[in-house]
Design an enzyme around this catalytic site. Structure first.
Site, PDB file in Angstrom:
ATOM      1  N   ARG A 163       0.841  -1.215   0.000  1.00 56.20           N
ATOM      2  CA  ARG A 163       0.000   0.000   0.000  1.00 56.20           C
ATOM      3  C   ARG A 163       0.871   1.259   0.000  1.00 56.20           C
ATOM      4  O   ARG A 163       0.522   2.269  -0.602  1.00 56.20           O
ATOM      5  CB  ARG A 163      -0.964   0.004   1.188  1.00 56.20           C
ATOM      6  CG  ARG A 163      -0.266   0.127   2.529  1.00 56.20           C
ATOM      7  CD  ARG A 163      -1.260   0.117   3.686  1.00 56.20           C
ATOM      8  NE  ARG A 163      -0.543  -0.145   4.927  1.00 56.20           N
ATOM      9  CZ  ARG A 163      -0.545   0.660   5.976  1.00 56.20           C
ATOM     10  NH1 ARG A 163      -1.241   1.770   5.978  1.00 56.20           N
ATOM     11  NH2 ARG A 163       0.133   0.345   7.068  1.00 56.20           N
TER      12      ARG A 163
ATOM     13  N   PHE B   7     -14.239  -3.498   2.162  1.00 56.32           N
ATOM     14  CA  PHE B   7     -15.295  -2.569   1.758  1.00 56.32           C
ATOM     15  C   PHE B   7     -15.298  -2.339   0.254  1.00 56.32           C
ATOM     16  O   PHE B   7     -16.327  -1.962  -0.314  1.00 56.32           O
ATOM     17  CB  PHE B   7     -15.158  -1.263   2.536  1.00 56.32           C
ATOM     18  CG  PHE B   7     -14.979  -1.476   4.008  1.00 56.32           C
ATOM     19  CD1 PHE B   7     -15.832  -2.331   4.690  1.00 56.32           C
ATOM     20  CD2 PHE B   7     -13.941  -0.888   4.714  1.00 56.32           C
ATOM     21  CE1 PHE B   7     -15.665  -2.576   6.054  1.00 56.32           C
ATOM     22  CE2 PHE B   7     -13.770  -1.127   6.073  1.00 56.32           C
ATOM     23  CZ  PHE B   7     -14.629  -1.974   6.751  1.00 56.32           C
TER      24      PHE B   7
ATOM     25  N   SER C 141      -4.530   5.567   5.506  1.00 61.07           N
ATOM     26  CA  SER C 141      -4.245   4.135   5.607  1.00 61.07           C
ATOM     27  C   SER C 141      -3.993   3.516   4.236  1.00 61.07           C
ATOM     28  O   SER C 141      -3.120   2.671   4.078  1.00 61.07           O
ATOM     29  CB  SER C 141      -5.411   3.412   6.273  1.00 61.07           C
ATOM     30  OG  SER C 141      -5.606   3.899   7.573  1.00 61.07           O
TER      31      SER C 141
ATOM     32  N   GLU D 112     -18.671   3.738   0.276  1.00 59.52           N
ATOM     33  CA  GLU D 112     -17.909   3.000  -0.727  1.00 59.52           C
ATOM     34  C   GLU D 112     -18.721   2.723  -1.985  1.00 59.52           C
ATOM     35  O   GLU D 112     -18.199   2.804  -3.106  1.00 59.52           O
ATOM     36  CB  GLU D 112     -17.401   1.683  -0.120  1.00 59.52           C
ATOM     37  CG  GLU D 112     -16.444   1.864   1.065  1.00 59.52           C
ATOM     38  CD  GLU D 112     -17.133   2.182   2.396  1.00 59.52           C
ATOM     39  OE1 GLU D 112     -18.384   2.119   2.454  1.00 59.52           O
ATOM     40  OE2 GLU D 112     -16.431   2.494   3.374  1.00 59.52           O
TER      41      GLU D 112
ATOM     42  N   ASP E  97      -7.596  -5.445  13.998  1.00 59.08           N
ATOM     43  CA  ASP E  97      -8.976  -5.038  13.705  1.00 59.08           C
ATOM     44  C   ASP E  97      -9.917  -6.239  13.648  1.00 59.08           C
ATOM     45  O   ASP E  97     -11.117  -6.109  13.854  1.00 59.08           O
ATOM     46  CB  ASP E  97      -9.048  -4.280  12.366  1.00 59.08           C
ATOM     47  CG  ASP E  97      -8.832  -2.780  12.557  1.00 59.08           C
ATOM     48  OD1 ASP E  97      -8.814  -2.320  13.711  1.00 59.08           O
ATOM     49  OD2 ASP E  97      -8.684  -2.074  11.542  1.00 59.08           O
TER      50      ASP E  97
ATOM     51  N   ARG F   3      -1.351  -4.484   4.207  1.00 58.45           N
ATOM     52  CA  ARG F   3      -1.055  -3.495   5.239  1.00 58.45           C
ATOM     53  C   ARG F   3       0.401  -3.574   5.710  1.00 58.45           C
ATOM     54  O   ARG F   3       1.025  -2.552   5.963  1.00 58.45           O
ATOM     55  CB  ARG F   3      -1.966  -3.752   6.443  1.00 58.45           C
ATOM     56  CG  ARG F   3      -1.621  -2.885   7.617  1.00 58.45           C
ATOM     57  CD  ARG F   3      -2.399  -3.268   8.877  1.00 58.45           C
ATOM     58  NE  ARG F   3      -1.915  -2.477  10.001  1.00 58.45           N
ATOM     59  CZ  ARG F   3      -1.856  -2.921  11.252  1.00 58.45           C
ATOM     60  NH1 ARG F   3      -2.265  -4.124  11.549  1.00 58.45           N
ATOM     61  NH2 ARG F   3      -1.403  -2.143  12.206  1.00 58.45           N
TER      62      ARG F   3
ATOM     63  N   HIS G 220      -5.196  -3.416   2.759  1.00 59.40           N
ATOM     64  CA  HIS G 220      -5.512  -4.139   3.994  1.00 59.40           C
ATOM     65  C   HIS G 220      -6.260  -5.442   3.698  1.00 59.40           C
ATOM     66  O   HIS G 220      -7.215  -5.801   4.384  1.00 59.40           O
ATOM     67  CB  HIS G 220      -6.322  -3.269   4.954  1.00 59.40           C
ATOM     68  CG  HIS G 220      -5.565  -2.074   5.463  1.00 59.40           C
ATOM     69  ND1 HIS G 220      -5.180  -1.031   4.641  1.00 59.40           N
ATOM     70  CD2 HIS G 220      -5.112  -1.764   6.696  1.00 59.40           C
ATOM     71  CE1 HIS G 220      -4.517  -0.139   5.354  1.00 59.40           C
ATOM     72  NE2 HIS G 220      -4.455  -0.549   6.596  1.00 59.40           N
TER      73      HIS G 220
HETATM   74  C1  LIG Z   1     -17.965   0.332   5.790  1.00 61.79           C
HETATM   75  C2  LIG Z   1     -16.785   0.875   6.465  1.00 61.79           C
HETATM   76  N1  LIG Z   1     -15.992   1.745   5.823  1.00 61.79           N
HETATM   77  C3  LIG Z   1     -14.888   2.235   6.424  1.00 61.79           C
HETATM   78  C4  LIG Z   1     -14.561   1.859   7.684  1.00 61.79           C
HETATM   79  C5  LIG Z   1     -13.290   2.364   8.336  1.00 61.79           C
HETATM   80  N2  LIG Z   1     -13.612   3.330   9.411  1.00 61.79           N
HETATM   81  C6  LIG Z   1     -13.623   2.959  10.699  1.00 61.79           C
HETATM   82  S1  LIG Z   1     -14.066   4.208  11.723  1.00 61.79           S
HETATM   83  C7  LIG Z   1     -14.212   5.287  10.430  1.00 61.79           C
HETATM   84  C8  LIG Z   1     -14.605   6.714  10.693  1.00 61.79           C
HETATM   85  C9  LIG Z   1     -15.870   6.798  11.463  1.00 61.79           C
HETATM   86  O1  LIG Z   1     -16.210   8.120  11.735  1.00 61.79           O
HETATM   87  P1  LIG Z   1     -17.407   8.411  12.730  1.00 61.79           P
HETATM   88  O2  LIG Z   1     -18.593   7.622  12.333  1.00 61.79           O
HETATM   89  O3  LIG Z   1     -17.594   9.880  12.810  1.00 61.79           O
HETATM   90  O4  LIG Z   1     -16.884   7.788  14.088  1.00 61.79           O
HETATM   91  P2  LIG Z   1     -16.283   8.504  15.374  1.00 61.79           P
HETATM   92  O5  LIG Z   1     -15.685   9.795  14.975  1.00 61.79           O
HETATM   93  O6  LIG Z   1     -17.448   8.701  16.283  1.00 61.79           O
HETATM   94  O7  LIG Z   1     -15.305   7.536  15.927  1.00 61.79           O
HETATM   95  C10 LIG Z   1     -13.916   4.643   9.220  1.00 61.79           C
HETATM   96  C11 LIG Z   1     -13.937   5.296   7.916  1.00 61.79           C
HETATM   97  C12 LIG Z   1     -15.403   0.930   8.321  1.00 61.79           C
HETATM   98  N3  LIG Z   1     -15.156   0.475   9.563  1.00 61.79           N
HETATM   99  N4  LIG Z   1     -16.512   0.474   7.711  1.00 61.79           N
END
Ligand SMILES: Cc1ncc(C[n+]2csc(CCOP(=O)(O)OP(=O)(O)O)c2C)c(N)n1
Lengths: 299, 315
Positions: free
Chosen positions: B8, B81, B35, B56, B115, B165, B107
């Site tokens: 990556r 995703f 990432s 996505e 994770d 990753r 990843h």
């Molecule tokens: C479908 C999906 N896409 C991407 C991710 C990667 N991901 C994990 S947390 C996150 C950001 C989440 O932001 P938010 O909902 O505002 O959460 P908070 O700030 O409250 O932690 C992402 C993009 C994921 N877990 N699932």
């Protein structure tokens, strides 16, 4: 492997009179210790919703930690599954399992998987981690409650960035369509996602107007104020014929000075020094420093 | 030899390097740019970087629209995703229309690590290679990653590139020329063939070394283009070595192992044993611990190679 003394304190009796502020501080310390011990995980978004989970698990929800499958229990779905640390801490301190196990977060063969795994641990109502899916499962549970004529309630927590997923809005539409007044949604409105502020990455605002337009009743709350949360939940329970959203204004990283409002603490673990500083920020008032900080055996 | 680097990281660096060379290049991400390393591209060409937010499916279809308007579009997010969540968008929007969308999914596999299972994509090769028109590539190191990014740009139509990753050791020298789609034979041998992709290529080479000490000579193939598969090289290996072990950081169902088994079964049946994740979910843990637990090890490849040779008689 790290060895970490988590402290055995639990609040296991019937909900109602627990010291919520003290519990929340303990749960925040747990989050820091767990993520530190795992050297990975998501502190920022766990700390921002700590008070919401504290309120629900220690004040609001009908639960029997010793009988986790009790059919009449209220259900909590953590749609923003990356906040698993705060869910695990909430369950352990509530009596679902021994808090000592919290230190196994994210380790091989641990029941505390990186993201919540249904069936792995008592109290986990749904596997989550892929954003956007939990809300739909909460709708399913609420539909089941109606079908079975049960009066249990479903609580679901979304992240504000998570609202960018189209699937969220499919579930929001379905919940209103089926008039699921036994479902209460929360949004952890901390304003940040991974790549930065939600308004800059992909703006989901105005969140309240969107939910209203989809047929939900909407309440605003201070997500760090138990009275504000209690008021909003009371209104949600009294609202009939439609689901309620409680839009909770929160601070990402809440309680740890250097993590507050920092997108960089979304998914990074504190190092040894940062952990100690965080625990000092979260020390119980009147104590010289959190005793937990001294209890580390070795690492 | 070049340096050890995650594929990556090589991907992000390469995108940044070629941003000027291909003005029609657009890069998209879904809130994971630090990432997936597309942030490197954003730094040098912010106007051609589009963040879709955590959406996505929308990202993949937007990429389709951009591609239909003359852009070469790279979309990146975690493999779970990209290939998982957006499978049907990839099929019904991108591939059905043969659009110039390059899905660079990071990843992938178990080495996501802590994770856990919700993020460990173990079935993407199977999903992606079953879609018509879609080329599927799994580079084994940084140098090959860069070559494949450029190859994807030069090849019209949809491409899926699977990236990891964790750091992987360098297999190729900087500037190595690759013949697109062709399997590389990294080590000659006549007793058994180890056909590997991604992080398992290095392990297959180590296994071949161990086997050689026992007087067993294993041919090692880097099958970095899984579709369209270089069947000629696979069949040659079947013919000349009489047994094949496939090695991949993926379910044993439908991935490289499936592709190789299908190929030899139809033309020159020989035993094909598969090293991969045995039809189960992953879990949280450190990447190396997980590879060990799920049997993605040098030792396990050696064992399977010996078994594959013993099965030759039965055929
Ligand atoms: C479908 C999906 N896409 C991407 C991710 C990667 N991901 C994990 S947390 C996150 C950001 C989440 O932001 P938010 O909902 O505002 O959460 P908070 O700030 O409250 O932690 C992402 C993009 C994921 N877990 N699932």
């Amino acid at each position: 492997m790290s060895q970490l003394e988590m402290g055995a304190q639990q609040w296991t009796g019937p909900a109602g009179n627990f010291p919520l502020t003290d519990i929340a501080r303990q749960l925040r310390r747990d989050v820091i210790n767990m993520v530190w011990a795992a050297s990975s995980g998501h502190p920022g978004g766990s700390l921002s919703c700590t008070d919401i989970l504290t309120y629900l698990f220690y004040q609001e929800m009908k639960l029997r930690p010793q009988e986790p499958a009790w059919p009449d229990r209220d259900r909590f779905v953590l749609s923003k599954g990356h906040a698993a640390p705060i869910l695990y801490a909430s369950l352990a301190r509530r009596g679902y399992f021994d808090p000592a196990e919290l230190s196994t977060l994210r380790q091989l063969d641990s029941r505390l998987q990186g993201h919540p795994h249904y069936g792995a641990l008592p109290g986990i109502e749904m596997s989550t981690g892929s954003l956007g899916q939990g809300g739909s499962t909460a709708v399913g549970m609420a539909l089941a409650g109606k079908l079975d004529k049960k009066d249990y309630r479903i609580f679901n927590l979304w992240g504000d960035g998570e609202l960018e997923e189209g699937l969220v809005w499919e579930s929001v539409m379905a919940a209103a369509h089926y008039k699921l007044d036994n479902l209460t949604g929360f949004v952890d409105w901390n304003g940040l996602q991974i790549d930065g502020p939600i308004t800059q990455v992909m703006n989901p605002e105005p969140i309240d107007a969107k939910f209203r337009a989809f047929g939900w009743h909407v309440e605003l709350a201070d997500g760090h104020d138990f009275e504000s949360l209690a008021k909003a939940v009371a209104i949600a329970k009294a609202t009939k014929g439609q689901p309620t959203l409680i839009l909770c204004k929160t601070v990402k990283g809440k309680g740890v000075s250097f993590m507050e409002n920092q997108a960089g603490w979304h998914g990074s673990a504190p190092n040894d020094a940062q952990r100690l500083q965080a625990l000092a920020d979260l020390a119980d008032p009147g104590t010289p420093g959190d005793p937990a900080a001294q209890k580390e055996v070795n690492r | 030899m070049a340096e050890a680097i995650a594929t990556r990281a090589a991907y992000g660096r390469c995108l940044a390097c070629i941003a000027d060379k291909y003005p029609q290049l657009v890069v998209m991400d879904a809130d994971l740019s630090k990432s997936t390393m597309t942030a490197d591209f954003k730094k040098v060409a912010p106007e051609r970087f589009i963040n879709a937010g955590i959406a996505e499916n929308n990202m993949v279809c937007m990429a389709g629209g951009l591609a239909a308007s003359g852009k070469i579009v790279f979309v990146s997010t975690f493999a779970m995703f990209a290939a998982g969540r957006s499978y049907e968008q990839i099929l019904n929007t991108v591939c059905i229309s043969g659009l110039n969308v390059k899905i660079a999914a990071t990843h992938a596999g178990l080495t996501v690590g802590e994770d856990g299972m919700s993020h460990q994509m173990l079935t993407d090769i199977a999903l992606m290679r079953s879609i018509p028109e879609l080329r599927v590539m799994v580079p084994a190191d940084g140098v090959e990653t860069e070559a494949m990014v450029e190859e994807a740009i030069r090849t019209p139509g949809p491409v899926y590139i699977r990236l990891g990753r964790s750091k992987v050791p360098a297999l190729y020298d900087e500037g190595t020329e690759f013949e697109p789609g062709k399997i590389r034979t990294l080590r000659e041998g006549s007793n058994v063939t180890l056909a590997a992709c991604g992080i398992m290529v290095d392990k297959a080479l180590q296994a071949a070394e161990m086997l050689a000490q026992e007087g067993i000579y294993a041919r090692v193939l880097n099958v970095s283009t899984i579709k369209p598969l270089d069947k000629e090289t696979i069949l040659e290996a079947a013919h000349e070595t009489g047994a094949i072990v496939t090695c991949e950081e993926h379910s044993i169902l439908g991935g490289l192992g499936g592709a190789v088994a299908e190929t030899v079964a139809e033309s020159w049946p020989v035993p094909v044993l598969r090293v991969g994740i045995e039809d189960q979910f992953g879990q949280s843990g450190k990447p190396d611990e997980l590879l060990e637990l799920y049997g993605l090890t040098v030792h396990h490849i050696v064992e399977k190679a010996v078994k594959a040779i013993s099965l030759k008689k039965a055929f």
